[in-house]
Design an enzyme around this catalytic site. Sequence first.
Site, PDB file in Angstrom:
ATOM      1  N   GLY A   6       0.825  -1.204   0.000  1.00  0.00           N
ATOM      2  CA  GLY A   6       0.000   0.000   0.000  1.00  0.00           C
ATOM      3  C   GLY A   6       0.857   1.250   0.000  1.00  0.00           C
ATOM      4  O   GLY A   6       0.748   2.080  -0.880  1.00  0.00           O
ATOM      5  N   LYS A  60       7.130   1.746  19.310  1.00  0.00           N
ATOM      6  CA  LYS A  60       6.769   2.785  18.350  1.00  0.00           C
ATOM      7  C   LYS A  60       6.792   2.115  16.974  1.00  0.00           C
ATOM      8  O   LYS A  60       6.611   0.914  16.882  1.00  0.00           O
ATOM      9  CB  LYS A  60       7.720   3.983  18.474  1.00  0.00           C
ATOM     10  CG  LYS A  60       7.469   4.743  19.797  1.00  0.00           C
ATOM     11  CD  LYS A  60       8.324   5.973  20.004  1.00  0.00           C
ATOM     12  CE  LYS A  60       9.715   5.655  20.435  1.00  0.00           C
ATOM     13  NZ  LYS A  60      10.407   6.755  21.133  1.00  0.00           N
ATOM     14  N   GLU A  94       8.302   3.521   8.478  1.00  0.00           N
ATOM     15  CA  GLU A  94       8.589   4.734   7.710  1.00  0.00           C
ATOM     16  C   GLU A  94       9.953   5.310   8.081  1.00  0.00           C
ATOM     17  O   GLU A  94      10.647   5.886   7.237  1.00  0.00           O
ATOM     18  CB  GLU A  94       7.469   5.749   7.931  1.00  0.00           C
ATOM     19  CG  GLU A  94       6.147   5.198   7.396  1.00  0.00           C
ATOM     20  CD  GLU A  94       5.004   6.183   7.394  1.00  0.00           C
ATOM     21  OE1 GLU A  94       5.041   7.131   8.202  1.00  0.00           O
ATOM     22  OE2 GLU A  94       4.071   5.999   6.606  1.00  0.00           O
TER      23      GLU A  94
END
Lengths: 737, 316, 230
Positions: A246, A693, A697
């Site tokens: 995606g 976390k 990215e």
Amino acid sequence: MRFDTPAATNPIDQLKTIGQPLDRVDGPFKATGTAPYAYERHDAAPNAAHGYLVVSTIAKGRITALDVSAAEAAHGVRAVVTAERAGKLAKGDHNTAKLLGGPEIDHYHQAIALVVADTFEQARTAAGLVRVEYDREDGVYDLEEARASAVKPKKGDGMGGAADTATGDFDGAFAAAPVKIDYIYTTPDQAHAMMEPHASIAAWDGDSLTVWSANQMIEWGVSDLATTLGLPKEKVRLISPYIGGGFGGKLFLRADVVLAALGAKAAGRPVKVAIPRPMMFNNTTHRPATIQRIRIGAEEGGRITAIAHESWSGDQPDGGLETAVNQTRLLYAGAHRMTAMRLATLHLPEGNAMRAPGEAPGLMALEIAMDEMAEKLRMDPIAFRILNDTKVDPEHPERPFSQRQLAECLRLGGERFGWSRRHARPGDVRDGRWLVGMGVAAGFRNNLLMKSGARVRLDRTGTVTVETAMTDIGTGSYTIIAQTAAEMMGVPMDRVVVRLGDSSLPASCGSGGQWGANNATSGVYAACTKLREQVTQKLGFNSQEAQFTDGVVRAGNRSIPLGEAAGPDGMVAEDAIEYGDLAKKYQQSTFASHFVEVGVDAATGETRVRRMLAVCAAGRILNPKTARSQVIGAMTMGVGAALMEDLHVDKRHGYFVNHDLAGYEVPVHADVPHQEVIFLDEVDPISSPMKAKGVGELGLCGVGAAIANAIYNATGVRVRDYPITLDKYLDRLPPVG
Amino acid sequence: MKPFTYQRATSPAEAAAAAAATPGARFIAGGTNLLDLMKLEIEQPAHLIDVNTLGLDRIEPTADGGLKIGALVRNTDLAADERVRRDYGVLSRALVAGASGQLRNKATTAGNLLQRTRCPYFYDTAQACNKRHPGSGCAALQGISRQLAVIGVSDHCIATHPSDMAVALRALDATVETVKPDGSTRSIAMADFHRLPGDTPHIETGLESGELITAVTLPKPLGGTHAYHKVRDRASYAFALVSVAVVVQRDGSGRVAVGGVAHKPWRVEAAEAEMPRGAKAVNARLMAEARPTPANAFKVTLVERTLGAVLSEAKG
Amino acid sequence: MDSPLDTPSDPSASDASPSRRDVLIAGATTAIASAIPLGAGAAPAAPAPMAGQVPGAAAPVRAQVLLTVNGVIREMEVDTRTSLLDLLRESLHLTGTKKGCDHGQCGACTVIVDGRRINSCLTLAVMHEGAAVTTIEGLGTPDAMHPMQAAFVKHDGYQCGYCTPGQICSAVAVVAEIRAGVPSHVTPDLTAAPLMNGEEIRERMSGNICRCGAYSNILDAITEVAERRA
């Protein structure tokens, strides 16, 4: 479960399954071709007809005639959908341009019709028979030209932040700085280019609609589809258990799902639609190009006194910014600072989020600027960054970072990569035909918090089933959710079943912004906590004392198998994680260092990456194997961003010319060397009960600049215009022979 | 894709006759380019003649010491043939620089020669293209042209021929063998096989309607050092920005053909006289007539630099 | 009798039983009189009567093809336009083979035909009369994986999984190609046998794009299998 105080010791800290590098639980299905993707649901919709898109061949204007008669008369055709026939369609909250255009056209390759036929070949051939006439209007397609007319957007940065920030007196401090740089950097439009094209099957049952659709965000998808079609949300079910990539491209509703739904209604049977690859690049969204100006002023010793980052990007009317300056608000110290973002109206296809929106292109510029500044200061680029490290939000010094190990990432990375062997003087190292150089960049990506729910069932065999509308786009959600439930309930992995990607399951945070892992597992944590309480309550155990291990609940001298505790009817608990204001008090971010060695062919200028290392500090790593895969994958995308990815804008006709996978080059096997990833030991109790976390990215953020800096180190040629292709510096390479 | 009828050919002559007699007929062999274009309705054959059954898949020695390569020899097999690897290294190198392993397993010798351009305006049926739709104009002239031709161009077309193999065959002075619908055969020199665009860019070769390629013949080995250097943005599975095929003899003489710069493999025999004087001298004559766009002017420099590197490597 | 509409997860779809002969008619049931008769070995000597004259209203032209898929003989009537990829995915429901681009630009559709890997999107089903096709489903099942499939799982040689079947089919063929001595772009000496090393494998796998970027892990998986079998 409301999370508003830092996490104390909890069952996750046992790290029996969490933190282990386990194989993906869905791996054997993916490796044998038995994982079902959206277009492949012969089981669910065995009689689906095939829909084929008809798309606009102008960028802006109006349809003056749309003749579908030949298409309708073609063999096997069951229905033709157009905007006129579809009637009033609303626009979902997350869409900018309409998904079914006509008569107004918003962009090139905007869908204007769907032809439905018995077979794919019939539908495709009939789609070619649709005749369209347009009244073409002039549009604005050139960001550089539109820059002067760009405005400060009313909705700020689009993520709750401001378009502009300022602290101290930037102009004064910059003017007074003894060492400074002031450069313009540009990044191009980029495509997600995930391997699975957008695809959907739609089936109606009365006024209820079920869609099997590749979608990262089940919640957004369901509500936007309901809004678009004017249906109550309860009448729409979205199923998306496997998603073929995606990267932000499947965050939103796209034409495939809306048109499949309309086509299925018109044809009176299920319809499946995939967006053909050559249409994807202009029909769907992309990462918008940016023009960025960066000014940095420093004292002779290297301390930054003034830093400014401005960015210009464009989008469709009512669209949003590419928030390329956001990391600069948080990454380095400096008393006098400003950032600003301006948005131009362009009539190119819709710009929107692509992996690390903002930070990815922002760091491509900022981290070259830092390299240029270090050189000007005659400082080592690592030392320069460490000198300007900050432990607090530089714009709001009262806010500390929850964790910040940037300096450690840089130091350790330098050690492991052999940074001391780098020649500070560029163009100094030759290996046969190759000019060789090393580059470094900092990586930064914020940690985002989203509400996320889950339901956990315990049956009489002791099997734990987790149900949540979370998605797995290749990130490893199935696996880390199973690990979370196994850890919480004290069962082995093979006693956990995970069901994802179905809007009939508890709403989840979905996959985006690298928030998926932390938030989705925290939702599962919340549901498991509730289930543990139910079990102990039922058994009359002291919940503080009870231990869930090896499939058994123990308290004092009592020990009961979980299946027995569940009883013949089983037990079920549902909860969600919700966050208090810890994110306001603390800045939560993830940090990395990226190191790259490149070879640049001294004759042809071809750049090939030779070595890559990422050191990441991103809270608890839930599964080092899948997390590492996220990072190496992001590093690979960074190679593409630095060296080849570029949607070429035809500024006359307003479209991306290289709209297929031969024209839009992304890295192949031969472009990618062995990649090293190191995760620093870190737990972040401020972030969530998982103390995790995201990394998906972070792994991309900074890679492009590290490559750019390595090319400079190899050649002495600085290119500030991505991608760094040989035509941009060939004439500055040394003579051949 | 428009519906089409389909037949399997039984002999080259009959296939050629059938092609000439049937409106809208096309031969299909590997199909890797034709089907790509049919899906986009750039090619719209009404009838396909499958020539895979013709058995033209052997590589045989010729009487004068060369090699005759059957039209259907797959790119993989041609590159891997021991004689080709030993005596025609430039050809083997060019083949393995092209496409991907999967495509090379399907693509044939004849089909590779007949590939159509990868110009993005040719590929987008909404755009003007004289090659796709004669007389419609050329959107590429003022458009995105970084990848496109710099020499031998016209005001009607700046497309390149995408083949790597053809560049090596041009350097080797190969000959294309064909059979015509009337059963007669002929040989076409590689130099004459592909055409420049001129004002008829849709006519890409000298083949007549129905004419079928049966083989490509290589003259006897040239000896010397063979090299094929392909320059591209990504490391593999990409079309050339430029490519340089060379055969260099011990005395510094030799041959040069260049890909990625023109509508056909680009070779100027007169420029080869300059080889002993180096790449700059060769390039000055080879690319003398270049008429690049601002976006692809770099290709002229790139040819010179690449040739320079190849020649100095060939010297050893 | 097994239904030809078996879902891909149904082991019968990949159950290798060459003696079984499943006859099925794919797609629309309309028989087109003008379909060219293409019996095994009975190719027409001249164009069929309707050659080049597609029946009215652009009706599909249908033809027979007989091929073996994962050991099962399939005799089918297909629209001549049908790609091998769509035959596998839409008619045989072998959806493990993926459509990523449909134009030979990504490799997701890679299958092994008569021992060679090809892009199944750029070849017509009717061109495979008598061919033996192996798809990802024919290599192994979740409970009995092929060594290459198991190595991909072990080394996390994927993320989203969409390119994975193509990568694995390609990988199996690449190991065989190197062993067979087929040269590649990075083979240093054309007259010597290529080596089984990372550089060779990377170059040969370059026709299989993985946008998730699992390349480094895929190389580890292939290397392990190649070394084990050496």
